[in-house]
Write a protein that holds these residues in place. Structure first.
Motif, PDB file in Angstrom:
ATOM      1  N   VAL A  22      -3.781   2.557   4.442  1.00  0.00           N
ATOM      2  CA  VAL A  22      -2.337   2.572   4.252  1.00  0.00           C
ATOM      3  C   VAL A  22      -1.981   3.816   3.444  1.00  0.00           C
ATOM      4  CG1 VAL A  22      -0.318   1.325   3.429  1.00  0.00           C
ATOM      5  CG2 VAL A  22      -2.309   0.051   4.253  1.00  0.00           C
ATOM      6  N   ASP A  23      -1.253   4.747   4.068  1.00  0.00           N
ATOM      7  CA  ASP A  23      -0.856   5.984   3.403  1.00  0.00           C
ATOM      8  C   ASP A  23       0.501   5.771   2.747  1.00  0.00           C
ATOM      9  OD1 ASP A  23      -0.180   8.515   2.601  1.00  0.00           O
ATOM     10  OD2 ASP A  23      -0.678   9.501   4.493  1.00  0.00           O
ATOM     11  N   CYS A  24       0.508   5.750   1.411  1.00  0.00           N
ATOM     12  CA  CYS A  24       1.741   5.532   0.648  1.00  0.00           C
ATOM     13  C   CYS A  24       2.261   6.826   0.027  1.00  0.00           C
ATOM     14  CB  CYS A  24       1.502   4.486  -0.435  1.00  0.00           C
ATOM     15  SG  CYS A  24       0.854   2.920   0.161  1.00  0.00           S
ATOM     16  N   GLY A  25       1.900   7.948   0.595  1.00  0.00           N
ATOM     17  CA  GLY A  25       2.348   9.232   0.066  1.00  0.00           C
ATOM     18  C   GLY A  25       1.424   9.737  -1.024  1.00  0.00           C
ATOM     19  N   ASP A  26       1.766   9.485  -2.283  1.00  0.00           N
ATOM     20  CA  ASP A  26       0.945   9.944  -3.406  1.00  0.00           C
ATOM     21  C   ASP A  26      -0.284   9.076  -3.635  1.00  0.00           C
ATOM     22  OD1 ASP A  26       2.596  12.078  -3.925  1.00  0.00           O
ATOM     23  OD2 ASP A  26       3.832  10.978  -5.363  1.00  0.00           O
ATOM     24  N   ALA A  27      -0.382   7.977  -2.917  1.00  0.00           N
ATOM     25  CA  ALA A  27      -1.539   7.090  -3.040  1.00  0.00           C
ATOM     26  C   ALA A  27      -1.991   6.656  -1.652  1.00  0.00           C
ATOM     27  CB  ALA A  27      -1.202   5.870  -3.892  1.00  0.00           C
ATOM     28  N   VAL A  28      -3.296   6.627  -1.452  1.00  0.00           N
ATOM     29  CA  VAL A  28      -3.873   6.194  -0.185  1.00  0.00           C
ATOM     30  C   VAL A  28      -4.719   4.960  -0.455  1.00  0.00           C
ATOM     31  CG1 VAL A  28      -5.393   6.804   1.725  1.00  0.00           C
ATOM     32  CG2 VAL A  28      -3.886   8.532   0.747  1.00  0.00           C
ATOM     33  N   VAL A  29      -4.490   3.907   0.321  1.00  0.00           N
ATOM     34  CA  VAL A  29      -5.174   2.630   0.116  1.00  0.00           C
ATOM     35  C   VAL A  29      -6.179   2.416   1.237  1.00  0.00           C
ATOM     36  CG1 VAL A  29      -4.886   0.178  -0.307  1.00  0.00           C
ATOM     37  CG2 VAL A  29      -3.022   1.760  -0.873  1.00  0.00           C
TER      38      VAL A  29
ATOM     39  N   ILE B 254       1.029  -1.337  -5.443  1.00  0.00           N
ATOM     40  CA  ILE B 254      -0.111  -1.500  -4.533  1.00  0.00           C
ATOM     41  C   ILE B 254      -1.066  -2.568  -5.041  1.00  0.00           C
ATOM     42  CG2 ILE B 254      -2.147  -0.341  -3.607  1.00  0.00           C
ATOM     43  CD1 ILE B 254      -0.473   2.263  -3.605  1.00  0.00           C
ATOM     44  N   ILE B 255      -1.352  -2.531  -6.327  1.00  0.00           N
ATOM     45  CA  ILE B 255      -2.248  -3.543  -6.915  1.00  0.00           C
ATOM     46  C   ILE B 255      -1.662  -4.938  -6.758  1.00  0.00           C
ATOM     47  CG2 ILE B 255      -3.336  -4.333  -9.043  1.00  0.00           C
ATOM     48  CD1 ILE B 255      -4.502  -1.757  -7.830  1.00  0.00           C
ATOM     49  N   ASP B 256      -0.368  -5.075  -7.000  1.00  0.00           N
ATOM     50  CA  ASP B 256       0.277  -6.388  -6.855  1.00  0.00           C
ATOM     51  C   ASP B 256       0.163  -6.881  -5.412  1.00  0.00           C
ATOM     52  OD1 ASP B 256       0.930  -6.332  -9.504  1.00  0.00           O
ATOM     53  OD2 ASP B 256       3.023  -5.691  -9.193  1.00  0.00           O
ATOM     54  N   GLY B 257       0.359  -5.970  -4.452  1.00  0.00           N
ATOM     55  CA  GLY B 257       0.236  -6.359  -3.048  1.00  0.00           C
ATOM     56  C   GLY B 257      -1.167  -6.799  -2.689  1.00  0.00           C
ATOM     57  N   LEU B 258      -2.159  -6.118  -3.235  1.00  0.00           N
ATOM     58  CA  LEU B 258      -3.554  -6.491  -2.965  1.00  0.00           C
ATOM     59  C   LEU B 258      -3.910  -7.825  -3.624  1.00  0.00           C
ATOM     60  CD1 LEU B 258      -5.245  -2.990  -3.464  1.00  0.00           C
ATOM     61  CD2 LEU B 258      -4.956  -4.200  -1.289  1.00  0.00           C
ATOM     62  N   GLU B 259      -3.430  -8.020  -4.841  1.00  0.00           N
ATOM     63  CA  GLU B 259      -3.771  -9.259  -5.550  1.00  0.00           C
ATOM     64  C   GLU B 259      -3.084 -10.478  -4.942  1.00  0.00           C
ATOM     65  OE1 GLU B 259      -5.076  -8.215 -10.021  1.00  0.00           O
ATOM     66  OE2 GLU B 259      -2.912  -8.224  -9.687  1.00  0.00           O
TER      67      GLU B 259
ATOM     68  N   ILE C 221       3.910   6.116   4.691  1.00  0.00           N
ATOM     69  CA  ILE C 221       3.797   7.217   5.647  1.00  0.00           C
ATOM     70  C   ILE C 221       3.202   6.728   6.969  1.00  0.00           C
ATOM     71  CG2 ILE C 221       2.899   9.536   6.038  1.00  0.00           C
ATOM     72  CD1 ILE C 221       4.877   9.272   3.686  1.00  0.00           C
ATOM     73  N   SER C 222       2.094   6.008   6.880  1.00  0.00           N
ATOM     74  CA  SER C 222       1.442   5.513   8.097  1.00  0.00           C
ATOM     75  C   SER C 222       0.428   4.433   7.743  1.00  0.00           C
ATOM     76  CB  SER C 222       0.741   6.654   8.848  1.00  0.00           C
ATOM     77  OG  SER C 222      -0.316   7.183   8.054  1.00  0.00           O
ATOM     78  N   THR C 223       0.018   3.685   8.762  1.00  0.00           N
ATOM     79  CA  THR C 223      -1.046   2.690   8.634  1.00  0.00           C
ATOM     80  C   THR C 223      -2.014   2.895   9.783  1.00  0.00           C
ATOM     81  OG1 THR C 223       0.490   1.100   7.633  1.00  0.00           O
ATOM     82  CG2 THR C 223      -1.592   0.233   8.460  1.00  0.00           C
TER      83      THR C 223
ATOM     84  N   ASP D 106      -2.509  11.706  -5.172  1.00  0.00           N
ATOM     85  CA  ASP D 106      -2.978  11.619  -6.559  1.00  0.00           C
ATOM     86  C   ASP D 106      -3.868  10.408  -6.829  1.00  0.00           C
ATOM     87  OD1 ASP D 106      -1.554  13.910  -7.255  1.00  0.00           O
ATOM     88  OD2 ASP D 106       0.273  12.753  -7.655  1.00  0.00           O
ATOM     89  N   ARG D 107      -3.833   9.433  -5.952  1.00  0.00           N
ATOM     90  CA  ARG D 107      -4.627   8.225  -6.152  1.00  0.00           C
ATOM     91  C   ARG D 107      -5.300   7.795  -4.852  1.00  0.00           C
ATOM     92  NH1 ARG D 107      -3.422   9.465 -10.499  1.00  0.00           N
ATOM     93  NH2 ARG D 107      -2.579   8.236 -12.231  1.00  0.00           N
ATOM     94  N   VAL D 108      -6.526   7.286  -4.992  1.00  0.00           N
ATOM     95  CA  VAL D 108      -7.200   6.562  -3.918  1.00  0.00           C
ATOM     96  C   VAL D 108      -7.499   5.176  -4.452  1.00  0.00           C
ATOM     97  CG1 VAL D 108      -9.362   6.318  -2.659  1.00  0.00           C
ATOM     98  CG2 VAL D 108      -8.172   8.496  -2.634  1.00  0.00           C
ATOM     99  N   ILE D 109      -7.062   4.173  -3.711  1.00  0.00           N
ATOM    100  CA  ILE D 109      -7.283   2.776  -4.107  1.00  0.00           C
ATOM    101  C   ILE D 109      -8.150   2.118  -3.039  1.00  0.00           C
ATOM    102  CG2 ILE D 109      -6.180   0.553  -4.608  1.00  0.00           C
ATOM    103  CD1 ILE D 109      -3.717   2.161  -5.513  1.00  0.00           C
ATOM    104  N   VAL D 110      -9.247   1.532  -3.480  1.00  0.00           N
ATOM    105  CA  VAL D 110     -10.201   0.906  -2.561  1.00  0.00           C
ATOM    106  C   VAL D 110     -10.273  -0.581  -2.885  1.00  0.00           C
ATOM    107  CG1 VAL D 110     -12.544   0.967  -1.642  1.00  0.00           C
ATOM    108  CG2 VAL D 110     -11.519   3.061  -2.549  1.00  0.00           C
ATOM    109  N   ALA D 111     -10.243  -1.401  -1.840  1.00  0.00           N
ATOM    110  CA  ALA D 111     -10.341  -2.856  -2.017  1.00  0.00           C
ATOM    111  C   ALA D 111     -11.081  -3.449  -0.824  1.00  0.00           C
ATOM    112  CB  ALA D 111      -8.957  -3.483  -2.150  1.00  0.00           C
TER     113      ALA D 111
END
Length: 204
Positions: free
Chosen positions: A80-87, A10-15, A67-69, A35-40
Motif C-alpha cells: 500500500v503506497d501512502c505517499g511518504d510511507a509504504v506499507v 497506518i499503525i491503527d489500521g494494521l492493529e 497512491i496505489s495498492t 520517509d517510512r517503510v512499515i512491514v507487517a
C-alpha cells in the motif's frame, strides 16, 4: 501530511485487523521517494487483504492520500503506497524469504503499539510517551565501538612517547659526556709535549 500522523494512522489500521510483528523504519536517508517503510504480517490471503483495506480507510480518515495498492488480487504480499510511507503486508513465509528488514531496517522507529501496551521493542514497564524516532541499540553500540578504539589509541600514544623520549635522552647525554671528557684529555696530553719541545730548543 505530517509523517508521524501518517504512520500513526497506518499503525491503527494494521492493529484493527490484528496484524502481527509490525515494524516501522525511517528510510529518509536511503531514498527521496518515501520517509517510512512499515512491514507487517498477515496469516492468510484474506487477512492481508483486510489489513490493506483497513490501512487505506484509516489513512483517508486522517486526511492522507493512497497512491496505489499492489498485490491485493493474490494476497500473499500486498503493498500500500501512502505517499511518504509504504506499507508491506506479507505472509510470514514470504516475509522471512524476502527479509525487507535487511534492506530498509537500519533505522528502526520506536512506536506505541496497543498490542504490547508499550513501544515497539520496549518492555511494557517503560513509559509510553509520544512516538519517538530512535535508532536501534545495535547501531548505537556499533557507533560507540570506534570511540572505544580511538580512546584505546589515544591512551596507547602517550605511553609510547615517553618510551621514545627515554630511549633517546639517556643515549644522548652519555655521548655528550664522553665527548667532553675526551677534549680535556687531548689538551692535557698536548701541553706537556709542547713544553718539553720548548725546553729542548732553549737548552740547545
Amino acid at each position: 501530511m505530517d509523517i508521524r500522523k501518517l504512520q500513526r494512522a497506518i499503525i491503527d489500521g494494521l492493529e484493527d485487523v490484528k496484524a502481527q510483528d509490525i515494524k516501522v523504519f525511517n528510510t529518509s536517508h536511503l531514498t527521496e521517494l518515501f520517509d517510512r517503510v512499515i512491514v507487517a504480517s498477515g496469516t492468510s490471503n484474506r487477512q492481508t487483504k483486510a489489513l490493506a483495506s483497513s490501512v487505506r480507510e484509516k489513512v483517508k480518515e486522517a486526511g492522507g492520500d493512497i497512491i496505489s495498492t499492489e498485490g491485493e488480487d493474490i494476497g500473499e504480499w500486498v503493498l500500500v503506497d501512502c505517499g511518504d510511507a509504504v506499507v508491506h503486508i506479507l505472509q510470514p513465509a514470504l516475509r522471512q524469504y524476502y527479509n525487507l528488514e535487511e534492506i530498509w531496517g537500519d533505522k528502526p522507529v520506536r512506536i506505541k503499539l496497543a498490542a504490547t501496551t508499550g513501544f515497539m521493542g520496549a518492555r511494557p514497564s517503560e513509559p509510553m510517551d509520544e512516538e519517538d524516532e530512535i535508532e536501534d541499540e545495535a547501531p548505537v553500540a556499533a557507533r560507540k565501538a570506534p570511540a572505544k578504539k580511538t580512546a584505546a589509541k589515544s591512551s596507547a600514544k602517550p605511553a609510547a612517547k615517553p618510551a621514545a623520549k627515554s630511549a633517546t635522552k639517556p643515549g644522548a647525554k652519555p655521548a655528550a659526556k664522553k665527548t667532553a671528557a675526551r677534549k680535556p684529555a687531548a689538551k692535557s696530553a698536548g701541553a706537556p709535549a709542547r713544553k718539553t719541545a720548548a725546553r729542548r730548543s732553549a737548552g740547545k
